[in-house]
Design a protein around this motif. Sequence first.
Motif, PDB file in Angstrom:
ATOM      1  N   THR A 249       0.822  -1.207   0.000  1.00 40.56           N
ATOM      2  CA  THR A 249       0.000   0.000   0.000  1.00 40.56           C
ATOM      3  C   THR A 249       0.855   1.256   0.000  1.00 40.56           C
ATOM      4  OG1 THR A 249      -0.092   0.005   2.431  1.00 40.56           O
ATOM      5  CG2 THR A 249      -1.833  -1.196   1.263  1.00 40.56           C
ATOM      6  N   ASN A 250       2.183   1.069   0.026  1.00 42.52           N
ATOM      7  CA  ASN A 250       3.092   2.203   0.162  1.00 42.52           C
ATOM      8  C   ASN A 250       4.427   1.859  -0.497  1.00 42.52           C
ATOM      9  OD1 ASN A 250       4.678   4.346   0.954  1.00 42.52           O
ATOM     10  ND2 ASN A 250       4.465   3.992   3.149  1.00 42.52           N
ATOM     11  N   PRO A 251       4.842   2.603  -1.526  1.00 41.64           N
ATOM     12  CA  PRO A 251       6.111   2.305  -2.187  1.00 41.64           C
ATOM     13  C   PRO A 251       7.331   2.802  -1.416  1.00 41.64           C
ATOM     14  CG  PRO A 251       5.136   4.229  -3.179  1.00 41.64           C
ATOM     15  CD  PRO A 251       4.138   3.727  -2.165  1.00 41.64           C
ATOM     16  N   HIS A 252       7.095   3.427  -0.258  1.00 38.48           N
ATOM     17  CA  HIS A 252       8.188   3.985   0.554  1.00 38.48           C
ATOM     18  C   HIS A 252       9.004   4.999  -0.251  1.00 38.48           C
ATOM     19  CE1 HIS A 252       7.608   1.382   4.084  1.00 38.48           C
ATOM     20  NE2 HIS A 252       7.231   0.479   3.201  1.00 38.48           N
ATOM     21  N   ASN A 253       8.299   5.832  -0.953  1.00 37.70           N
ATOM     22  CA  ASN A 253       8.905   6.926  -1.709  1.00 37.70           C
ATOM     23  C   ASN A 253       7.780   7.911  -2.021  1.00 37.70           C
ATOM     24  OD1 ASN A 253       9.600   8.442  -4.260  1.00 37.70           O
ATOM     25  ND2 ASN A 253      11.544   7.406  -3.922  1.00 37.70           N
ATOM     26  N   GLU A 254       7.888   9.118  -1.476  1.00 38.44           N
ATOM     27  CA  GLU A 254       6.792  10.085  -1.632  1.00 38.44           C
ATOM     28  C   GLU A 254       6.592  10.489  -3.080  1.00 38.44           C
ATOM     29  OE1 GLU A 254       3.846  11.087  -0.269  1.00 38.44           O
ATOM     30  OE2 GLU A 254       4.904  11.827   1.506  1.00 38.44           O
ATOM     31  N   PHE A 255       7.670  10.644  -3.829  1.00 38.92           N
ATOM     32  CA  PHE A 255       7.561  11.042  -5.226  1.00 38.92           C
ATOM     33  C   PHE A 255       6.777  10.005  -6.028  1.00 38.92           C
ATOM     34  CE2 PHE A 255      11.447  12.969  -3.557  1.00 38.92           C
ATOM     35  CZ  PHE A 255      11.274  14.287  -3.910  1.00 38.92           C
ATOM     36  N   LEU A 256       7.063   8.721  -5.782  1.00 37.11           N
ATOM     37  CA  LEU A 256       6.374   7.658  -6.512  1.00 37.11           C
ATOM     38  C   LEU A 256       4.942   7.486  -6.023  1.00 37.11           C
ATOM     39  CD1 LEU A 256       9.252   5.019  -6.709  1.00 37.11           C
ATOM     40  CD2 LEU A 256       8.455   6.563  -8.506  1.00 37.11           C
ATOM     41  N   MET A 257       4.717   7.664  -4.726  1.00 43.91           N
ATOM     42  CA  MET A 257       3.356   7.560  -4.191  1.00 43.91           C
ATOM     43  C   MET A 257       2.455   8.607  -4.832  1.00 43.91           C
ATOM     44  SD  MET A 257       1.606   5.746  -2.062  1.00 43.91           S
ATOM     45  CE  MET A 257      -0.051   5.795  -1.402  1.00 43.91           C
ATOM     46  N   ILE A 258       2.975   9.809  -4.959  1.00 44.01           N
ATOM     47  CA  ILE A 258       2.219  10.876  -5.610  1.00 44.01           C
ATOM     48  C   ILE A 258       2.145  10.642  -7.110  1.00 44.01           C
ATOM     49  CG2 ILE A 258       2.217  13.347  -6.141  1.00 44.01           C
ATOM     50  CD1 ILE A 258       3.474  13.801  -3.382  1.00 44.01           C
ATOM     51  N   GLY A 259       3.257  10.178  -7.707  1.00 42.49           N
ATOM     52  CA  GLY A 259       3.310   9.993  -9.154  1.00 42.49           C
ATOM     53  C   GLY A 259       2.321   8.971  -9.673  1.00 42.49           C
ATOM     54  N   VAL A 260       2.169   7.859  -8.968  1.00 43.87           N
ATOM     55  CA  VAL A 260       1.222   6.832  -9.413  1.00 43.87           C
ATOM     56  C   VAL A 260      -0.205   7.381  -9.371  1.00 43.87           C
ATOM     57  CG1 VAL A 260       0.212   4.575  -8.868  1.00 43.87           C
ATOM     58  CG2 VAL A 260       2.697   4.892  -8.780  1.00 43.87           C
ATOM     59  N   GLN A 261      -0.518   8.156  -8.352  1.00 38.33           N
ATOM     60  CA  GLN A 261      -1.886   8.650  -8.189  1.00 38.33           C
ATOM     61  C   GLN A 261      -2.178   9.901  -9.018  1.00 38.33           C
ATOM     62  OE1 GLN A 261      -3.403   8.148  -3.881  1.00 38.33           O
ATOM     63  NE2 GLN A 261      -1.189   8.438  -3.641  1.00 38.33           N
ATOM     64  N   LEU A 262      -1.214  10.839  -9.064  1.00 40.62           N
ATOM     65  CA  LEU A 262      -1.458  12.134  -9.695  1.00 40.62           C
ATOM     66  C   LEU A 262      -0.573  12.399 -10.897  1.00 40.62           C
ATOM     67  CD1 LEU A 262      -1.759  14.292  -6.436  1.00 40.62           C
ATOM     68  CD2 LEU A 262      -3.579  13.100  -7.680  1.00 40.62           C
ATOM     69  N   GLY A 263       0.246  11.424 -11.278  1.00 41.90           N
ATOM     70  CA  GLY A 263       1.072  11.551 -12.463  1.00 41.90           C
ATOM     71  C   GLY A 263       2.231  12.530 -12.305  1.00 41.90           C
ATOM     72  N   VAL A 264       2.857  12.827 -13.432  1.00 47.69           N
ATOM     73  CA  VAL A 264       4.006  13.734 -13.429  1.00 47.69           C
ATOM     74  C   VAL A 264       3.603  15.123 -12.951  1.00 47.69           C
ATOM     75  CG1 VAL A 264       5.725  14.862 -14.890  1.00 47.69           C
ATOM     76  CG2 VAL A 264       5.180  12.452 -15.251  1.00 47.69           C
ATOM     77  N   LEU A 265       2.380  15.538 -13.260  1.00 45.32           N
ATOM     78  CA  LEU A 265       1.919  16.855 -12.808  1.00 45.32           C
ATOM     79  C   LEU A 265       1.891  16.922 -11.288  1.00 45.32           C
ATOM     80  CD1 LEU A 265      -0.964  17.728 -15.318  1.00 45.32           C
ATOM     81  CD2 LEU A 265       1.366  18.628 -15.244  1.00 45.32           C
ATOM     82  N   GLY A 266       1.440  15.846 -10.649  1.00 53.16           N
ATOM     83  CA  GLY A 266       1.433  15.814  -9.192  1.00 53.16           C
ATOM     84  C   GLY A 266       2.835  15.855  -8.610  1.00 53.16           C
TER      85      GLY A 266
END
Length: 348
Positions: A249-266
């Motif tokens: 449920t957590n990739p242990h990386n904030e950039f990737l956690m946001i990226g999967v959900q909100l894409g590059v824009l996020g």
Amino acid sequence: MALWALLLFGSFIVGLTYNSATLQEGLAMVNKYRELFFIPVLMGFVSTERFRYWLWNAFIIASIATLLGSSLMDAGVLELNKLGDPCFKSRITHSIFIAFFAFFCAHKAFQEQRYRPLYLIAMAFCLYNLFFVVQGRTGQLVIIGLALLFAWQRFSGKGRLLAIVVIASLLALFVNFSDKTSRLKEGIENTQAYLKPVPEQVDSSMGLRYGFWKNSLILMSGKPLLGYGTGSFTKEYQHLVGDKEFATTNPHNEFLMIGVQLGVLGVLVYVGFLWSQFQCARQLAKPEKWLAQGLLLCLLITSVFNSPFLDHAEGHWFAVLIALCFAPIYKPGVPPGKDSPPISRPGL
């Protein structure tokens, strides 16, 4: 900076309109990132020097209580952690908090003659706890980064070079002669195994992280611009790996956690949030500027190896300290840099 925090929080709300998960899962994720909304709210509460003074003292008291509790648990007097670690929260959370407190104490020892011995003792206590008691690798990386930053902030020329030599020498002695380096060595070995031409799968926390990161990047490549929507990470990751045993449920990386959900824009919004802290720190006077820079470095390193705003304790801790560190430049109705309020003197 407050606007960037609100923009990122708003991005999670917008992500509810196209998420591949249920609305309940999406709202739960929005709730996880509510600390972003707290930042501008808290800045309003600590916009006066008096409130910042008391909140910094509360930070000191809480940090000392955390250290004392950890020591009592390590001695077997208290048994409060079901996982067996001598700390109130996880070793990751604990080590991040204590690493920044050590950095704080180092700066206070330089500027507060009256309490210098106490701050030096507290700093030594922190370092011993980080490397010989709890051994959270994230916190160890944070304190190494903060030590180098401290040398850059406080010294110049030969002083910086000497500081680098001392830090490197102490680390070499610790790695080669201490019996408390098993987790650190494990992380190095896992990294070496993953960087081989044919990466080896390693069943350890660091080895699993590399798998999480690789699969998260694969997910991002599927919907790179806007991602899969707020709250979609768990569902999409499980769909990718197939086996629930390897799901997370957590990739242990904030950039990737946001990226999967909100894409590059996020991700760009989150980078903008970090960059805004760098820019705002430049408007602060010393030593508030140095503390703000240290907190930003702490957040940046933590974001690479964990998801601080997703996690409850780290998220609230960072929200409070970001507001506290940057509030001296905040004055309602006055543009930053014009008629700035008096700079606070954090701590006792």
